[in-house]
Write an enzyme that holds these catalytic residues in place. Sequence first.
Site, PDB file in Angstrom:
ATOM      1  N   GLN A 107       0.650  -1.116  -0.121  1.00 33.14           N
ATOM      2  CA  GLN A 107      -0.167  -0.182  -0.023  1.00 33.14           C
ATOM      3  C   GLN A 107       0.865   1.309   0.051  1.00 33.14           C
ATOM      4  O   GLN A 107       1.725   1.441   0.774  1.00 33.14           O
ATOM      5  CB  GLN A 107      -0.868   0.161   1.292  1.00 33.14           C
ATOM      6  CG  GLN A 107      -1.794   1.193   1.272  1.00 33.14           C
ATOM      7  CD  GLN A 107      -2.560   1.167   2.228  1.00 33.14           C
ATOM      8  OE1 GLN A 107      -2.228   1.612   3.474  1.00 33.14           O
ATOM      9  NE2 GLN A 107      -3.986   0.872   2.476  1.00 33.14           N
ATOM     10  N   CYS A 133      -6.264   7.135   5.321  1.00 36.33           N
ATOM     11  CA  CYS A 133      -5.363   7.346   6.398  1.00 36.33           C
ATOM     12  C   CYS A 133      -5.691   8.750   7.034  1.00 36.33           C
ATOM     13  O   CYS A 133      -5.489   9.729   6.412  1.00 36.33           O
ATOM     14  CB  CYS A 133      -3.785   7.239   6.310  1.00 36.33           C
ATOM     15  SG  CYS A 133      -2.790   7.592   8.080  1.00 36.33           S
ATOM     16  N   GLY A 142     -14.809  -2.420   8.592  1.00 34.93           N
ATOM     17  CA  GLY A 142     -15.519  -1.485   9.817  1.00 34.93           C
ATOM     18  C   GLY A 142     -16.232  -2.214  10.547  1.00 34.93           C
ATOM     19  O   GLY A 142     -17.315  -2.490  10.378  1.00 34.93           O
TER      20      GLY A 142
HETATM   21  C1  FMN Z   1      -3.301   0.724  14.360  1.00 34.32           C
HETATM   22  C2  FMN Z   1      -3.947   0.870  13.035  1.00 34.32           C
HETATM   23  C3  FMN Z   1      -3.177   1.087  11.992  1.00 34.32           C
HETATM   24  C4  FMN Z   1      -3.666   1.187  10.664  1.00 34.32           C
HETATM   25  N1  FMN Z   1      -2.940   1.497   9.559  1.00 34.32           N
HETATM   26  C5  FMN Z   1      -3.612   1.573   8.319  1.00 34.32           C
HETATM   27  C6  FMN Z   1      -2.809   1.461   7.093  1.00 34.32           C
HETATM   28  O1  FMN Z   1      -1.541   1.248   7.129  1.00 34.32           O
HETATM   29  N2  FMN Z   1      -3.434   1.484   5.878  1.00 34.32           N
HETATM   30  C7  FMN Z   1      -4.770   1.442   5.834  1.00 34.32           C
HETATM   31  O2  FMN Z   1      -5.328   1.514   4.789  1.00 34.32           O
HETATM   32  N3  FMN Z   1      -5.598   1.393   6.986  1.00 34.32           N
HETATM   33  C8  FMN Z   1      -5.038   1.357   8.114  1.00 34.32           C
HETATM   34  N4  FMN Z   1      -5.719   1.209   9.241  1.00 34.32           N
HETATM   35  C9  FMN Z   1      -7.206   1.198   9.160  1.00 34.32           C
HETATM   36  C10 FMN Z   1      -7.626  -0.080   9.101  1.00 34.32           C
HETATM   37  O3  FMN Z   1      -7.082  -1.026   7.898  1.00 34.32           O
HETATM   38  C11 FMN Z   1      -9.191  -0.321   9.185  1.00 34.32           C
HETATM   39  O4  FMN Z   1      -9.694   0.446   7.800  1.00 34.32           O
HETATM   40  C12 FMN Z   1      -9.739   0.307  10.360  1.00 34.32           C
HETATM   41  O5  FMN Z   1      -9.247  -0.120  11.500  1.00 34.32           O
HETATM   42  C13 FMN Z   1     -11.478  -0.213  10.354  1.00 34.32           C
HETATM   43  O6  FMN Z   1     -11.525  -1.594  10.251  1.00 34.32           O
HETATM   44  P1  FMN Z   1     -11.803  -2.473  11.805  1.00 34.32           P
HETATM   45  O7  FMN Z   1     -13.090  -1.836  12.322  1.00 34.32           O
HETATM   46  O8  FMN Z   1     -11.992  -3.845  11.563  1.00 34.32           O
HETATM   47  O9  FMN Z   1     -10.681  -2.110  12.887  1.00 34.32           O
HETATM   48  C14 FMN Z   1      -5.232   1.014  10.419  1.00 34.32           C
HETATM   49  C15 FMN Z   1      -6.098   1.042  11.692  1.00 34.32           C
HETATM   50  C16 FMN Z   1      -5.402   1.020  13.065  1.00 34.32           C
HETATM   51  C17 FMN Z   1      -6.179   0.746  14.141  1.00 34.32           C
END
Ligand code: FMN
Length: 328
Positions: free
Chosen positions: A79, A109, A210
Site C-alpha cells: 500500500q 489514512c 469497519g
Molecule cells: C493501528 C492501526 C493502523 C492502521 N494502519 C492502516 C494502514 O496502514 N493503511 C490503511 O489503509 N488502513 C490502516 N488502518 C485502518 C484499518 O485498515 C481499518 O480500515 C480500520 O481499523 C477499520 O476496520 P476495523 O473496524 O476492522 O478495525 C489502521 C488501523 C489501525 C487501528
Amino acid sequence: MRDHIPAPAFHIGTVPIWGDLILAPMTGYGDLPFRVICREMGSAMSYVPCILDEAVIYGSKLTAGLTAFSPLERPIAMQLLSKEENTLVEASRRIMALEPDLIDLNLGCPARHVSWRGRGAALLREPARIGTLASQLVRAVPVPVTAKMRLGWDDETRNYREVAHILEDSGVAAIAVHGRTKAQGFGGQADWRAIAEVKRKVRVPVLANGDVRTVEDIAAIREATGCDGVLIGRAAIGNPWNFQRRDVGSVPYLERLDLMRRHLAAMTAHYGEHIGLVLFRKHAVRYLHELEGAKALRHRLVTIETPAELLRLLESWPLSRRLPGTAG
Ligand SMILES: Cc1cc2nc3c(=O)[nH]c(=O)nc-3n(C[C@H](O)[C@H](O)[C@H](O)COP(=O)(O)O)c2cc1C
C-alpha cells in the site's frame, strides 16, 4: 471419482483470492510475523501497510524492513501513500522490484502527519486528483491496482459514490471501503449501508470494512453489503481465530498459549530478541484481554524483560489464577 477443486472466492483483476476474510492493513500491528499468522489462520491475502512514496524513492533501511514479506503471504498487496503522480509512479516502479501481486492506493489514512499534507484521506477532498493518481498508477505497473477509501472527509462531504466511480473508471481492480469518514477517525459506527451502495454501483470487487468483531458480524456485513470480501482490522489483534470463523471466547487457553508461543518466536526471529519481545508485548495483552484476571496481569506483561520470563508467566498464569491471593 474426481476430487472437488475449490474455486477462488473472487478475483482482483487476474489475481485469484481464495477466501473472503482478509487482515486489514494496520501500521504498527500488521508486520510480517502477524500477517503470516493471520494467513495461516485463513486470511486470504496480505497487505503491507502504508508506505510513503518518497520513503520508497529515497529508500531508507527502515523502508526495506517495512516492505519485507514472506512467500507464504501471497497474494500480497503493497500500500502506497502519495499525493503526486510523479512520485507515485516512481515509487510504484521501484516497489515492483519486490514482486508484489497488487499495489494499493491509500485514500483513508486520517493521521495528521499524512492527511494534513494532502495524502491518505485528504485526497477524498480532491476527487479529480484521485482519478489522476489512480489512472497513472494503473498505467505504471503490470499488476492490478486496488484502493482503500473512507466515505468522505466529513458528514457534509460524503462523496464515496463519486470516488468509487472515479476509481473504477481509472482502472482500479478492487475497492476496499472503510465505512467511516475521515472526521470520524475510528469512533462512531461504520456505515455498512454506504458500503452496500458502493457495491451496487461498481463492477469491480468490493471489500467491506469497519466494526467486524465477531463471527456474527462477518455474516452480518456480508449480508448487509453484498461485498466480495471482508477486511478485519482491530478485532484481529489478539484474535486471528476470526479468520477461522471462530469467536475468541471459544478458544481454550492452551490453544491461545500455543499461538502466543509461535507468534513470540516469529517476532524474535524477525526483529531480534529485545525488539521482538517489546513489540510482542502489546499483542500478548490483546490475546488475553477478555479473560478473567487479565487486567491485573497487564502491567507485568508490558514491562517483562525477556522472552523466557514472558513464556513462564503465560504458562503459569491459568494455574495461578486458581489459587486465592496469587491472581495476576
Ligand atoms: C493501528 C492501526 C493502523 C492502521 N494502519 C492502516 C494502514 O496502514 N493503511 C490503511 O489503509 N488502513 C490502516 N488502518 C485502518 C484499518 O485498515 C481499518 O480500515 C480500520 O481499523 C477499520 O476496520 P476495523 O473496524 O476492522 O478495525 C489502521 C488501523 C489501525 C487501528
